[in-house]
Motif scaffolding. Structure first.
Motif, short mmCIF file in Angstrom:
data_model
loop_
_atom_site.label_atom_id
_atom_site.label_comp_id
_atom_site.label_asym_id
_atom_site.label_seq_id
_atom_site.Cartn_x
_atom_site.Cartn_y
_atom_site.Cartn_z
N ALA A 55 0.67 -1.08 -0.09
CA ALA A 55 0.24 -0.09 0.17
C ALA A 55 0.86 1.37 -0.05
N ALA A 56 2.04 1.32 0.74
CA ALA A 56 2.88 2.43 0.99
C ALA A 56 3.46 2.55 -0.45
N ARG A 57 3.78 1.49 -1.26
CA ARG A 57 4.38 1.67 -2.51
C ARG A 57 3.48 2.11 -3.48
N LEU A 58 2.18 1.65 -3.60
CA LEU A 58 1.32 1.77 -4.74
C LEU A 58 0.35 3.05 -4.59
N LEU A 59 -0.08 3.09 -3.47
CA LEU A 59 -1.20 4.06 -3.16
C LEU A 59 -1.15 5.51 -3.42
N PRO A 60 0.19 6.04 -2.79
CA PRO A 60 0.39 7.42 -2.97
C PRO A 60 0.41 7.93 -4.52
N ALA A 61 1.09 7.25 -5.24
CA ALA A 61 1.08 7.66 -6.69
C ALA A 61 -0.36 7.48 -7.36
N SER A 62 -0.95 6.18 -7.17
CA SER A 62 -2.33 6.05 -7.56
C SER A 62 -3.27 7.03 -7.34
N LEU A 63 -3.18 7.20 -5.98
CA LEU A 63 -4.60 7.88 -5.40
C LEU A 63 -4.21 9.59 -5.88
N ILE A 64 -3.11 10.03 -5.95
CA ILE A 64 -2.92 11.47 -6.45
C ILE A 64 -3.36 11.52 -7.98
N VAL A 65 -3.20 10.38 -8.65
CA VAL A 65 -3.72 10.52 -9.87
C VAL A 65 -5.31 10.25 -10.18
N LEU A 66 -5.60 9.60 -9.28
CA LEU A 66 -7.12 9.26 -9.26
C LEU A 66 -7.96 10.71 -9.01
N LEU A 67 -7.41 11.20 -7.78
CA LEU A 67 -8.03 12.45 -7.18
C LEU A 67 -7.91 13.53 -8.37
N THR A 68 -6.82 13.90 -9.04
CA THR A 68 -6.67 14.86 -9.86
C THR A 68 -7.50 14.40 -11.20
N THR A 69 -7.48 13.41 -11.50
CA THR A 69 -8.47 12.98 -12.69
C THR A 69 -9.99 13.17 -12.44
N ALA A 70 -10.21 13.03 -11.36
CA ALA A 70 -11.75 13.12 -10.79
C ALA A 70 -11.99 14.51 -10.94
N VAL A 71 -11.14 15.33 -10.41
CA VAL A 71 -11.28 16.76 -10.43
C VAL A 71 -11.60 17.22 -11.95
N LEU A 72 -10.84 16.65 -12.74
CA LEU A 72 -10.46 16.99 -14.29
C LEU A 72 -11.88 16.57 -14.97
N VAL A 73 -12.31 15.29 -14.42
CA VAL A 73 -13.80 15.12 -15.00
C VAL A 73 -14.78 15.91 -15.00
N VAL A 74 -14.95 16.27 -13.62
CA VAL A 74 -15.93 17.24 -13.17
C VAL A 74 -15.73 18.60 -13.84
N VAL A 75 -14.61 19.13 -14.05
CA VAL A 75 -14.23 20.54 -14.62
C VAL A 75 -14.64 20.49 -16.30
N ILE A 76 -14.00 19.49 -16.99
CA ILE A 76 -13.92 19.62 -18.31
C ILE A 76 -14.59 18.71 -19.03
N VAL A 77 -15.17 17.62 -18.70
CA VAL A 77 -15.85 16.54 -19.21
C VAL A 77 -17.49 16.66 -19.16
N PRO A 78 -18.10 16.49 -20.33
CA PRO A 78 -19.60 16.64 -20.43
C PRO A 78 -20.32 15.57 -19.54
N ARG A 79 -21.42 16.11 -18.92
CA ARG A 79 -22.01 15.39 -17.85
C ARG A 79 -22.57 14.26 -18.39
N SER A 80 -22.82 13.93 -19.53
CA SER A 80 -23.35 12.75 -20.06
C SER A 80 -22.27 11.54 -19.99
N LEU A 81 -20.96 11.95 -19.67
CA LEU A 81 -20.11 10.90 -19.38
C LEU A 81 -19.56 10.73 -17.90
N TRP A 82 -20.12 11.77 -17.11
CA TRP A 82 -19.75 11.50 -15.70
C TRP A 82 -20.19 10.24 -15.20
N GLN A 83 -21.10 9.58 -15.32
CA GLN A 83 -21.63 8.49 -15.04
C GLN A 83 -20.57 7.31 -14.88
#
Length: 653
Positions: A55-83
């Protein structure tokens, strides 16, 4: 690097996807080596500590990418694709993305899903599941056979697992390749080959080691160049070449020329940040077109490579390594503390995704109220009403203040029901009854594929308004014909079984007043065999005087009509964008020919209710017509009901 280049230039590096298999072998080798050394050193495998280290090896990097991507999806992706996109992010956060994609791959109604920015997390999900299962398997085997030497027990256990997984992978790849590609159990043998390699002794001479590694690298290179994504059955026996090649390269290992190659600055740097490169590259590939509004150009792909390496270096050196090495964070912490930090990170990602869902649902609820009101009142120019020939010119410029259905809910704007539907590896003939089951005026049977079941709202109104009984049965990419329909290997035999069940039902069911049949014109061959297949199937009806009413398919749009409409709703509503030229609307000459040849068959052509004299718009009368390139929204189909029912009644008599 092979995966990165494959994702950017799949037409040039056609087998680059095997980089995933290389990764699996390396991972299995390293992790098993760690476990063996721990067992030799301490006499036990501390499973909690092992999981905490992973977990210490894998999660820091993966979670920061997932969090960044989630924010970008909400900001720039059409809502029809949010689901879909946010759902994939949640599945990736909890490392079940491979099972999520497997479910979608065998779901006919999800076949048109757009690539999501986190679908590449399926490989990490498989890896995490391996990390969970491997120590449990080894500890259990050692405990059960504790009277035997533990290394032999572990080796035998791994060997049995490898053989079993490989055999299962070959079988499932032949029978259900979409499922096989993502399954943990078809990939386990690749980790297992690396795990068995941990028992191998070092190669004695540098020459032998270098030769072995060279053979291994050559095998990987051959698979990268010769294999073709989408046409090479995978991960069956074809996976042997990259897997065994990787094993050979590792076996040569430290005593070979690879040692010197690994010390080269570019190679060492890429290796050090490779995990982050894998994490960052795919979100950029998927999300950049949402910003630019165009497909990726060649120069943009090179920019993505550069930005990927920049983000990977920054996130590795200034976030991942800091989190892992800081005593205040993860360094030296007990497993329960590491677990708590992981839970907080996963909660942060989940919060963004759930917030997006909440916004989506709130908007959809508002639009649903408008849509329900319009559907109930059915204004003259609403939906298909705008194409009523009696209102030519009257509906021009008519607006209802809001396009319906809501973009956020359009994927689910489908009248289909599970009791009327068969899909995947389920060949059961499911027939739902609309209207009265007895004391009805007419009994009609509707048979078809998903395009037929998209008309369930029409059939329901037909049943309720005329006191007809309408029995409906549908199956994805399968319709009422005796012609052989070639689909994915996992679909073809079940389609054949379903059609055989349809023919048996038709032959055995007396008192039917008419049969309605539909099909996706895009899958039809249109040749003489197509015509004969239809006529042969229709001949199963007990009374040849019973009418067969074939409903011509709706036009199929180019690209993604929902995203197109969402980018500029006003222009789409005015048919200035997102419209298909009417002369490009696909007909179905084989269906028409079959209807002409059968003495009691006819075809209903509703094209005038989808298209003007020149264009087939994606929006009509304030209603979005399509929920994907070729399926109608339930809202539009409902507005079409009065006109289609009139034509059905005329055809049935």
């Amino acid at each position: 690097m092979s995966v990165l280049l494959y994702h950017l230039w799949p037409e040039h590096l056609t087998g680059g996807f095997v980089g995933v298999d290389v990764f699996f072998v390396i991972s299995g080798f390293l992790i098993t080596l760690h476990l063996l050394r721990e067992r030799e050193k301490t006499g036990r495998i501390a499973i909690g500590r092992f999981w905490a280290r992973r977990a210490a090896r894998l999660l820091p990097a993966s979670l920061i990418v997932l969090l960044t991507t989630a924010v970008l999806v909400v900001v720039i992706v059409p809502r029809s694709l949010w689901q879909q996109f946010l759902g994939d992010i949640l599945a990736s956060t909890f490392y079940v993305q491979n099972w999520n994609l497997m479910a979608a791959s065998v779901d006919y109604l999800a076949a048109d899903n757009a690539p999501s920015p986190e679908q590449h997390f399926w490989t990490l999900s498989v890896e995490e599941q391996f990390y969970v299962l491997l120590p449990i398997l080894l500890i259990s085997a050692i405990a059960v056979f504790r009277s035997l030497p533990w290394r032999r027990v572990v080796f035998a256990t791994l060997a049995i697992a490898v053989v079993s997984s490989f055999g299962y992978g070959i079988w499932l790849t032949s029978n259900a390749p979409s499922e096989a590609y993502f399954s943990t159990f078809t990939r386990a043998w690749e980790f297992g080959v690396g795990a068995l390699l941990a028992f191998a002794p070092a190669v004695a001479s540098r020459a032998a080691a270098s030769a072995l590694s060279a053979v291994g690298i050559a095998a990987i290179a051959l698979s990268v160049v010769l294999y073709e994504g989408g046409s090479t059955p995978f991960p069956g026996s074809a996976a042997l070449l990259p897997v065994l090649g990787t094993a050979a390269a590792i076996a040569g290992g430290a005593g070979s020329f690879l040692t010197s190659a690994g010390r080269m600055a570019p190679v060492a740097f890429t290796g050090r940040i490779s995990y982050a490169v894998y994490l960052w590259h795919w979100p950029l590939i998927v999300l950049v077109p949402f910003v630019t509004g165009t497909v990726l150009m060649a120069w943009q792909k090179f920019v993505i490579v550069a930005v990927t390496f920049l983000l990977a270096w920054l996130s590795t050196d200034y976030f991942e390594n800091v989190v892992r090495s800081s005593p205040r964070l993860l360094a030296g912490r007990r497993p329960v503390v590491v677990g708590a930090f992981a839970a907080v990170g996963m909660l942060a990602v989940t919060s963004v995704a759930v917030s997006g869902f909440a916004v989506q649902r709130a908007e959809a609820a508002q639009v649903a109220l408008i849509a329900d009101d319009l559907a109930q009142s059915r204004p003259p120019c609403f939906g298909a009403g705008a194409m009523d020939p009696d209102r030519v010119g009257v509906c021009e410029g008519e607006e209802y203040g809001q396009l319906v259905p809501a973009f956020a809910e359009i994927e689910g704007d489908d009248a289909n029901r599970s009791d009327c539907w068969s899909g995947g590896t389920d060949a059961t003939l499911r027939i739902c009854t609309l209207g009265p089951e007895k004391d009805f005026d007419k009994h009609v049977v509707a048979l078809g594929d998903s395009h037929g079941n998209a008309l369930l709202g029409v059939y329901e109104e037909l049943a309720e308004s005329l006191n007809w009984r309408v029995d409906v049965a549908g199956r994805g990419a399968c319709w009422w014909t005796d012609q052989h329909l070639e689909h994915k290997p996992e679909q073809t035999p079940y389609c054949e079984k379903w059609r055989a069940a349809v023919n048996a039902y038709v032959a055995e069911t007396e008192g039917v007043d008419a049969y309605l049949t539909t099909r996706f014109a895009g899958d039809a061959t249109g040749d003489e065999a197509d015509v004969e297949g239809l006529l042969s199937a229709w001949a199963h009806r007990p009374d040849s005087d019973t009418p067969v009413v074939a409903i011509l398919d709706n036009p199929q749009m180019e690209g993604d009509p929902v995203r197109c409409v969402e980018e500029d709703p006003a222009a789409a509503a005015a048919a200035m964008t997102c419209a298909l030229p009417r002369d490009e609307a696909r007909g179905d000459p084989a269906l028409e020919e079959a209807a002409d040849r059968d003495g009691n068959a006819s075809m209903i052509d509703m094209t005038d209710h989808y298209c003007t004299s020149t264009m087939c718009p994606a929006v009509l009368g304030g209603v979005i017509v399509y929920r994907d390139p070729h399926h109608l929204t339930a809202t539009f189909a409902s507005s079409l009901a009065p006109y289609l029912i009139e034509r059905i009644v005329a055809a049935v008599g």
